[in-house]
Scaffold this motif. Sequence first.
Motif, PDB file in Angstrom:
ATOM      1  N   ARG A  79      90.815 134.434 109.372  1.00 18.64           N
ATOM      2  CA  ARG A  79      89.601 133.718 109.756  1.00 18.64           C
ATOM      3  C   ARG A  79      88.338 134.545 109.518  1.00 18.64           C
ATOM      4  NH1 ARG A  79      88.882 128.549 111.205  1.00 18.64           N
ATOM      5  NH2 ARG A  79      87.988 128.934 113.267  1.00 18.64           N
ATOM      6  N   ALA A  80      88.498 135.760 109.004  1.00 16.00           N
ATOM      7  CA  ALA A  80      87.327 136.616 108.810  1.00 16.00           C
ATOM      8  C   ALA A  80      86.279 135.990 107.892  1.00 16.00           C
ATOM      9  CB  ALA A  80      87.755 137.981 108.274  1.00 16.00           C
ATOM     10  N   PRO A  81      86.648 135.406 106.745  1.00 16.53           N
ATOM     11  CA  PRO A  81      85.613 134.797 105.893  1.00 16.53           C
ATOM     12  C   PRO A  81      84.815 133.706 106.614  1.00 16.53           C
ATOM     13  CG  PRO A  81      87.632 135.088 104.648  1.00 16.53           C
ATOM     14  CD  PRO A  81      87.966 135.392 106.079  1.00 16.53           C
ATOM     15  N   TYR A  82      85.467 132.975 107.515  1.00 15.18           N
ATOM     16  CA  TYR A  82      84.766 131.923 108.254  1.00 15.18           C
ATOM     17  C   TYR A  82      83.681 132.525 109.136  1.00 15.18           C
ATOM     18  CZ  TYR A  82      83.954 128.437 111.902  1.00 15.18           C
ATOM     19  OH  TYR A  82      83.374 127.578 112.805  1.00 15.18           O
ATOM     20  N   TYR A  83      84.013 133.570 109.901  1.00 16.14           N
ATOM     21  CA  TYR A  83      83.029 134.174 110.796  1.00 16.14           C
ATOM     22  C   TYR A  83      81.942 134.909 110.022  1.00 16.14           C
ATOM     23  CZ  TYR A  83      85.948 132.936 114.742  1.00 16.14           C
ATOM     24  OH  TYR A  83      86.657 132.229 115.687  1.00 16.14           O
ATOM     25  N   LEU A  84      82.320 135.529 108.926  1.00 12.66           N
ATOM     26  CA  LEU A  84      81.299 136.164 108.087  1.00 12.66           C
ATOM     27  C   LEU A  84      80.364 135.108 107.496  1.00 12.66           C
ATOM     28  CD1 LEU A  84      83.565 138.803 106.325  1.00 12.66           C
ATOM     29  CD2 LEU A  84      81.815 139.253 108.059  1.00 12.66           C
ATOM     30  N   GLY A  85      80.921 133.921 107.200  1.00 17.05           N
ATOM     31  CA  GLY A  85      80.088 132.831 106.704  1.00 17.05           C
ATOM     32  C   GLY A  85      79.088 132.360 107.743  1.00 17.05           C
ATOM     33  N   LEU A  86      79.477 132.373 109.025  1.00 18.05           N
ATOM     34  CA  LEU A  86      78.540 132.000 110.087  1.00 18.05           C
ATOM     35  C   LEU A  86      77.371 132.973 110.149  1.00 18.05           C
ATOM     36  CD1 LEU A  86      80.994 130.947 112.954  1.00 18.05           C
ATOM     37  CD2 LEU A  86      79.723 129.459 111.399  1.00 18.05           C
ATOM     38  N   ARG A 138      76.244 134.652 107.499  1.00 17.49           N
ATOM     39  CA  ARG A 138      75.471 134.386 106.279  1.00 17.49           C
ATOM     40  C   ARG A 138      74.570 133.170 106.463  1.00 17.49           C
ATOM     41  NH1 ARG A 138      79.484 134.192 103.274  1.00 17.49           N
ATOM     42  NH2 ARG A 138      79.753 131.932 103.159  1.00 17.49           N
ATOM     43  N   GLU A 139      75.063 132.142 107.146  1.00 15.80           N
ATOM     44  CA  GLU A 139      74.266 130.938 107.382  1.00 15.80           C
ATOM     45  C   GLU A 139      72.998 131.244 108.174  1.00 15.80           C
ATOM     46  OE1 GLU A 139      76.748 128.181 109.378  1.00 15.80           O
ATOM     47  OE2 GLU A 139      78.087 127.841 107.653  1.00 15.80           O
ATOM     48  N   ARG A 140      73.038 132.302 108.967  1.00 10.88           N
ATOM     49  CA  ARG A 140      71.881 132.673 109.793  1.00 10.88           C
ATOM     50  C   ARG A 140      71.032 133.767 109.170  1.00 10.88           C
ATOM     51  NH1 ARG A 140      75.626 130.323 112.308  1.00 10.88           N
ATOM     52  NH2 ARG A 140      75.260 129.103 114.222  1.00 10.88           N
ATOM     53  N   SER A 176      81.658 135.558 115.690  1.00 15.36           N
ATOM     54  CA  SER A 176      82.367 134.738 116.674  1.00 15.36           C
ATOM     55  C   SER A 176      81.420 134.143 117.703  1.00 15.36           C
ATOM     56  CB  SER A 176      83.431 135.577 117.388  1.00 15.36           C
ATOM     57  OG  SER A 176      84.390 136.082 116.484  1.00 15.36           O
ATOM     58  N   LEU A 177      80.339 134.850 117.967  1.00 15.39           N
ATOM     59  CA  LEU A 177      79.356 134.371 118.941  1.00 15.39           C
ATOM     60  C   LEU A 177      78.746 133.039 118.513  1.00 15.39           C
ATOM     61  CD1 LEU A 177      77.706 135.179 121.528  1.00 15.39           C
ATOM     62  CD2 LEU A 177      76.027 136.159 119.961  1.00 15.39           C
ATOM     63  N   PHE A 178      78.683 132.800 117.205  1.00 17.50           N
ATOM     64  CA  PHE A 178      78.029 131.603 116.672  1.00 17.50           C
ATOM     65  C   PHE A 178      79.021 130.495 116.316  1.00 17.50           C
ATOM     66  CE2 PHE A 178      75.285 135.248 115.199  1.00 17.50           C
ATOM     67  CZ  PHE A 178      74.322 135.073 116.181  1.00 17.50           C
ATOM     68  N   ASP A 179      80.270 130.642 116.724  1.00 15.90           N
ATOM     69  CA  ASP A 179      81.293 129.654 116.388  1.00 15.90           C
ATOM     70  C   ASP A 179      81.000 128.347 117.127  1.00 15.90           C
ATOM     71  OD1 ASP A 179      83.550 128.221 115.754  1.00 15.90           O
ATOM     72  OD2 ASP A 179      84.959 129.813 116.276  1.00 15.90           O
ATOM     73  N   PRO A 180      80.793 127.227 116.399  1.00 18.60           N
ATOM     74  CA  PRO A 180      80.511 125.952 117.079  1.00 18.60           C
ATOM     75  C   PRO A 180      81.744 125.348 117.742  1.00 18.60           C
ATOM     76  CG  PRO A 180      80.670 125.629 114.710  1.00 18.60           C
ATOM     77  CD  PRO A 180      80.745 127.104 114.936  1.00 18.60           C
ATOM     78  N   ASP A 181      82.924 125.854 117.425  1.00 23.59           N
ATOM     79  CA  ASP A 181      84.155 125.313 117.995  1.00 23.59           C
ATOM     80  C   ASP A 181      85.037 126.476 118.457  1.00 23.59           C
ATOM     81  OD1 ASP A 181      86.105 123.556 118.776  1.00 23.59           O
ATOM     82  OD2 ASP A 181      86.925 123.263 116.764  1.00 23.59           O
ATOM     83  N   PRO A 182      84.600 127.250 119.443  1.00 21.20           N
ATOM     84  CA  PRO A 182      85.320 128.476 119.814  1.00 21.20           C
ATOM     85  C   PRO A 182      86.708 128.243 120.370  1.00 21.20           C
ATOM     86  CG  PRO A 182      83.595 127.979 121.410  1.00 21.20           C
ATOM     87  CD  PRO A 182      83.401 127.033 120.262  1.00 21.20           C
ATOM     88  N   GLU A 183      86.979 127.059 120.918  1.00 22.87           N
ATOM     89  CA  GLU A 183      88.293 126.809 121.495  1.00 22.87           C
ATOM     90  C   GLU A 183      89.392 126.813 120.439  1.00 22.87           C
ATOM     91  OE1 GLU A 183      89.069 126.740 124.679  1.00 22.87           O
ATOM     92  OE2 GLU A 183      86.972 127.222 125.079  1.00 22.87           O
ATOM     93  N   ASN A 184      89.041 126.581 119.176  1.00 28.51           N
ATOM     94  CA  ASN A 184      90.026 126.610 118.091  1.00 28.51           C
ATOM     95  C   ASN A 184      90.090 127.974 117.416  1.00 28.51           C
ATOM     96  OD1 ASN A 184      90.960 123.941 118.316  1.00 28.51           O
ATOM     97  ND2 ASN A 184      89.146 123.181 117.233  1.00 28.51           N
TER      98      ASN A 184
END
Length: 415
Positions: free
Chosen positions: A68-75, A77-79, A95-103
Amino acid sequence: MSVEKLLASATEATRYQREWFADLRATAAEGSPVALVNADAPQEIFRAMGIPYVVNQWWASVVAAKRRAPYYLGLLRERGYPDYTEQYSSISLGSLFDPDPENAPWGGLPRPSIVLGENVGDGGRKIFDVWGAQPGISFYALESAAENAVAPNWWELMPHDWEKAIGAARLDLMVSELHGLVRFLETTTGRVFGERALRRVLDLVNEQAEWNRRTRDLIAGTTPSPLAVTDSIPSVMIPQWHRGTEWARDAARRFYEEVEQRVGAGAAVCENERARLMWIGRGLWYDMDFYRRFEQRHGAVFVWSMYLAIAADGYPRYGDDPLRALAARFAAFNDQLYTPPWSCEWYVKEAKLHRVDGVVHLVSDDARGGYFTTRALRAAGIPVYELHADNVDTRSYQESTEESVSRWLERDVLG
């Protein structure tokens, strides 16, 4: 393919960590303070004050293992934040910016109210500045000092002669910062610091380190190797994140006893061991089976990683002043792993102790002192393969790498 763990201590440590993390999430949900701390920060202060914490790089390893690292790194990059530097330290921020942290893996990282890190490199400091800019999160920074004259045999001096090894000026600075950290935590959390509690924590950490030293020495002196690094890493590192507890001390003892039993029974992770290898660098968390495939294909066993070795040599500190002894554990921690001649002399010492035939050296973009480590090992007559990749960012890994390592093994180590 996935290789099952051989050691009960590794399985038990992983089970314990999952239960502990679930409890931590419940504690955070109830409003209790939770800290995020760097791996090389003085976690023992938090332990003594009863403040639960998550280790920044441990969480990154979990995220990387779940791909899942590319996903969090992408978050990030989006900012507008860089996703290509200090990934090991910045994934938790993503991880702090994850819109769906429960998953998220393991239910997600609870939002900390405190973060603790050191000023090692411009990028690292800026990551924590972003943490500190978030609502309800306070950042406490520790300095990263240096010393011109160093003792290359630091592992012999550190347990008792750490003042000589590190230098009074660096220790004075760290002690002052620890006093400041205590005041900050008391003000922020309402918890009270007690010297007696810290002494007990430090005693338990020293006991744990001594068990790790025995395990390291036992593995170093045994051929063929009784276990794989994929077992030793969780068996040593999960207890490391719980340093200062009786559970962690006892887990280190169980790890030693299990390895001792395997040695006594003549058990080997690879019966057809043809070469002993050393892995220098952080764990390749998104592909831990990487290490085992070389056993199966070449009879080459990774017998060493920095995790057990630094747990044996880098943590024991004895002294009458608990804050100064704790400062001695962390004032030069990065030097031990990354700064020549400290790091270079230690890696060569460990390579000889474990009688390795070759070294695979993971060199990330943010590596410090990697060139000097490779040069020192080659000067000692030990073949080195430099694997250029990030240990958590799968985008940096080349599909041809494993084949290249195999060719190096056959040509320079086994040939």
